[in-house]
Design a protein around this motif. Structure first.
Motif, PDB file in Angstrom:
ATOM      1  N   LYS A  63       0.810  -1.214   0.000  1.00  0.00           N
ATOM      2  CA  LYS A  63       0.000   0.000   0.000  1.00  0.00           C
ATOM      3  C   LYS A  63       0.848   1.270   0.000  1.00  0.00           C
ATOM      4  N   LEU A  64       2.174   1.138   0.182  1.00  0.00           N
ATOM      5  CA  LEU A  64       3.067   2.296   0.238  1.00  0.00           C
ATOM      6  C   LEU A  64       3.690   2.581  -1.116  1.00  0.00           C
ATOM      7  N   THR A  65       4.003   3.829  -1.354  1.00  0.00           N
ATOM      8  CA  THR A  65       4.663   4.235  -2.592  1.00  0.00           C
ATOM      9  C   THR A  65       6.153   4.379  -2.320  1.00  0.00           C
ATOM     10  N   PHE A  66       6.985   3.590  -2.984  1.00  0.00           N
ATOM     11  CA  PHE A  66       8.426   3.627  -2.798  1.00  0.00           C
ATOM     12  C   PHE A  66       9.080   4.373  -3.949  1.00  0.00           C
ATOM     13  N   GLN A  67      10.167   5.073  -3.620  1.00  0.00           N
ATOM     14  CA  GLN A  67      10.878   5.829  -4.644  1.00  0.00           C
ATOM     15  C   GLN A  67      12.302   6.076  -4.153  1.00  0.00           C
ATOM     16  N   ASN A  68      13.276   6.086  -5.071  1.00  0.00           N
ATOM     17  CA  ASN A  68      14.653   6.430  -4.740  1.00  0.00           C
ATOM     18  C   ASN A  68      14.816   7.937  -4.845  1.00  0.00           C
ATOM     19  N   VAL A  69      15.457   8.515  -3.849  1.00  0.00           N
ATOM     20  CA  VAL A  69      15.638   9.964  -3.844  1.00  0.00           C
ATOM     21  C   VAL A  69      16.964  10.296  -3.174  1.00  0.00           C
ATOM     22  N   ASN A  70      17.618  11.338  -3.643  1.00  0.00           N
ATOM     23  CA  ASN A  70      18.809  11.872  -2.992  1.00  0.00           C
ATOM     24  C   ASN A  70      18.418  13.139  -2.274  1.00  0.00           C
ATOM     25  N   ARG A  71      18.642  13.184  -0.998  1.00  0.00           N
ATOM     26  CA  ARG A  71      18.251  14.338  -0.194  1.00  0.00           C
ATOM     27  C   ARG A  71      19.151  15.523  -0.505  1.00  0.00           C
ATOM     28  N   GLN A  72      18.535  16.663  -0.760  1.00  0.00           N
ATOM     29  CA  GLN A  72      19.283  17.876  -1.043  1.00  0.00           C
ATOM     30  C   GLN A  72      19.366  18.714   0.223  1.00  0.00           C
ATOM     31  N   ILE A  73      20.574  19.070   0.571  1.00  0.00           N
ATOM     32  CA  ILE A  73      20.787  19.902   1.746  1.00  0.00           C
ATOM     33  C   ILE A  73      21.151  21.289   1.253  1.00  0.00           C
ATOM     34  N   GLU A  74      20.328  22.239   1.592  1.00  0.00           N
ATOM     35  CA  GLU A  74      20.536  23.606   1.118  1.00  0.00           C
ATOM     36  C   GLU A  74      21.264  24.418   2.177  1.00  0.00           C
ATOM     37  N   ARG A  75      22.535  24.101   2.366  1.00  0.00           N
ATOM     38  CA  ARG A  75      23.354  24.817   3.333  1.00  0.00           C
ATOM     39  C   ARG A  75      24.586  25.338   2.616  1.00  0.00           C
ATOM     40  N   ASP A  76      24.990  26.506   2.994  1.00  0.00           N
ATOM     41  CA  ASP A  76      26.177  27.118   2.425  1.00  0.00           C
ATOM     42  C   ASP A  76      27.383  26.712   3.268  1.00  0.00           C
ATOM     43  N   PRO A  77      28.334  25.956   2.707  1.00  0.00           N
ATOM     44  CA  PRO A  77      29.468  25.504   3.503  1.00  0.00           C
ATOM     45  C   PRO A  77      30.339  26.655   4.008  1.00  0.00           C
ATOM     46  N   VAL A  78      30.441  27.728   3.249  1.00  0.00           N
ATOM     47  CA  VAL A  78      31.235  28.879   3.684  1.00  0.00           C
ATOM     48  C   VAL A  78      30.596  29.516   4.913  1.00  0.00           C
ATOM     49  N   ALA A  79      29.294  29.709   4.871  1.00  0.00           N
ATOM     50  CA  ALA A  79      28.589  30.296   6.017  1.00  0.00           C
ATOM     51  C   ALA A  79      28.668  29.378   7.229  1.00  0.00           C
ATOM     52  N   ASP A  80      28.604  28.064   7.013  1.00  0.00           N
ATOM     53  CA  ASP A  80      28.710  27.115   8.120  1.00  0.00           C
ATOM     54  C   ASP A  80      30.080  27.184   8.778  1.00  0.00           C
ATOM     55  N   ARG A  81      31.145  27.263   7.958  1.00  0.00           N
ATOM     56  CA  ARG A  81      32.502  27.353   8.517  1.00  0.00           C
ATOM     57  C   ARG A  81      32.689  28.652   9.283  1.00  0.00           C
ATOM     58  N   ARG A  82      32.158  29.745   8.732  1.00  0.00           N
ATOM     59  CA  ARG A  82      32.255  31.034   9.427  1.00  0.00           C
ATOM     60  C   ARG A  82      31.535  30.977  10.772  1.00  0.00           C
ATOM     61  N   ALA A  83      30.342  30.420  10.775  1.00  0.00           N
ATOM     62  CA  ALA A  83      29.556  30.334  12.017  1.00  0.00           C
ATOM     63  C   ALA A  83      30.262  29.465  13.055  1.00  0.00           C
ATOM     64  N   GLN A  84      30.838  28.372  12.617  1.00  0.00           N
ATOM     65  CA  GLN A  84      31.540  27.489  13.539  1.00  0.00           C
ATOM     66  C   GLN A  84      32.761  28.186  14.127  1.00  0.00           C
ATOM     67  N   PHE A  85      33.492  28.937  13.306  1.00  0.00           N
ATOM     68  CA  PHE A  85      34.680  29.644  13.788  1.00  0.00           C
ATOM     69  C   PHE A  85      34.281  30.778  14.732  1.00  0.00           C
ATOM     70  N   ARG A  86      33.194  31.493  14.404  1.00  0.00           N
ATOM     71  CA  ARG A  86      32.711  32.551  15.315  1.00  0.00           C
ATOM     72  C   ARG A  86      32.299  31.960  16.670  1.00  0.00           C
ATOM     73  N   ASP A  87      31.665  30.784  16.644  1.00  0.00           N
ATOM     74  CA  ASP A  87      31.290  30.114  17.895  1.00  0.00           C
ATOM     75  C   ASP A  87      32.531  29.753  18.707  1.00  0.00           C
ATOM     76  N   ALA A  88      33.571  29.304  18.018  1.00  0.00           N
ATOM     77  CA  ALA A  88      34.812  28.961  18.713  1.00  0.00           C
ATOM     78  C   ALA A  88      35.454  30.203  19.325  1.00  0.00           C
ATOM     79  N   ILE A  89      35.390  31.328  18.620  1.00  0.00           N
ATOM     80  CA  ILE A  89      35.928  32.578  19.160  1.00  0.00           C
ATOM     81  C   ILE A  89      35.141  32.991  20.399  1.00  0.00           C
TER      82      ILE A  89
END
Length: 135
Positions: A6-32
């Motif tokens: 009764k279930l509908t199955f499908q293959n999908v690749n999850r898209q993550i909409e995150r900016d790696p540059v912004a993530d690195r900046r945020a992580q470094f600011r948190d460390a500071i």
């Protein structure tokens, strides 16, 4: 398998909409920000422990400071994770004469992060494998 039919199955690749540059900046600011807490504890003659991070024994873990006294001065080694950053591409530390001069250096690192001046350094430190870019 009547239930699964009764279930509908499908293959999908999850898209993550995150900016790696912004993530690195945020992580470094948190460390500071965390290093500012370490500095405040040092000035009071205490050690800073992070209540959110505990060891195997359940006690809060002591946060390793980026700064230390050696000889007649204080040195600040900015880190991204466990890696010491080569902020100017060749030197791994910033030297100051007094503990009171550490806070302005942390503020300058934060401004440089916000301005994008450390994006290449943080990206190199975030790479797995060879460690040439970050020590």
């Amino acid at each position: 398998m009547a239930v699964l039919d009764k279930l509908t199955f499908q293959n999908v690749n999850r898209q993550i909409e995150r900016d790696p540059v912004a993530d690195r900046r945020a992580q470094f600011r948190d460390a500071i920000a965390q290093q500012r807490l370490v500095l405040a504890a040092l000035v009071k003659g205490e050690t800073y422990t992070d209540p959110e991070r505990t060891g195997k024994d359940g006690k809060p873990r002591t946060v390793r400071s980026w700064f230390f006294q050696q000889g007649t001065g204080w040195f600040i080694q900015a880190r991204y994770g466990a890696r010491v950053l080569l902020l100017d591409g060749k030197s791994n530390a910033i030297r100051v004469n007094k503990v009171a001069e550490i806070e302005p250096v942390l503020a300058a690192l934060e401004r440089a992060t916000d301005a994008g001046e450390l994006d290449a350094v943080l990206a190199a430190a975030g790479q797995r494998g060879r460690r040439e870019a970050a020590q």
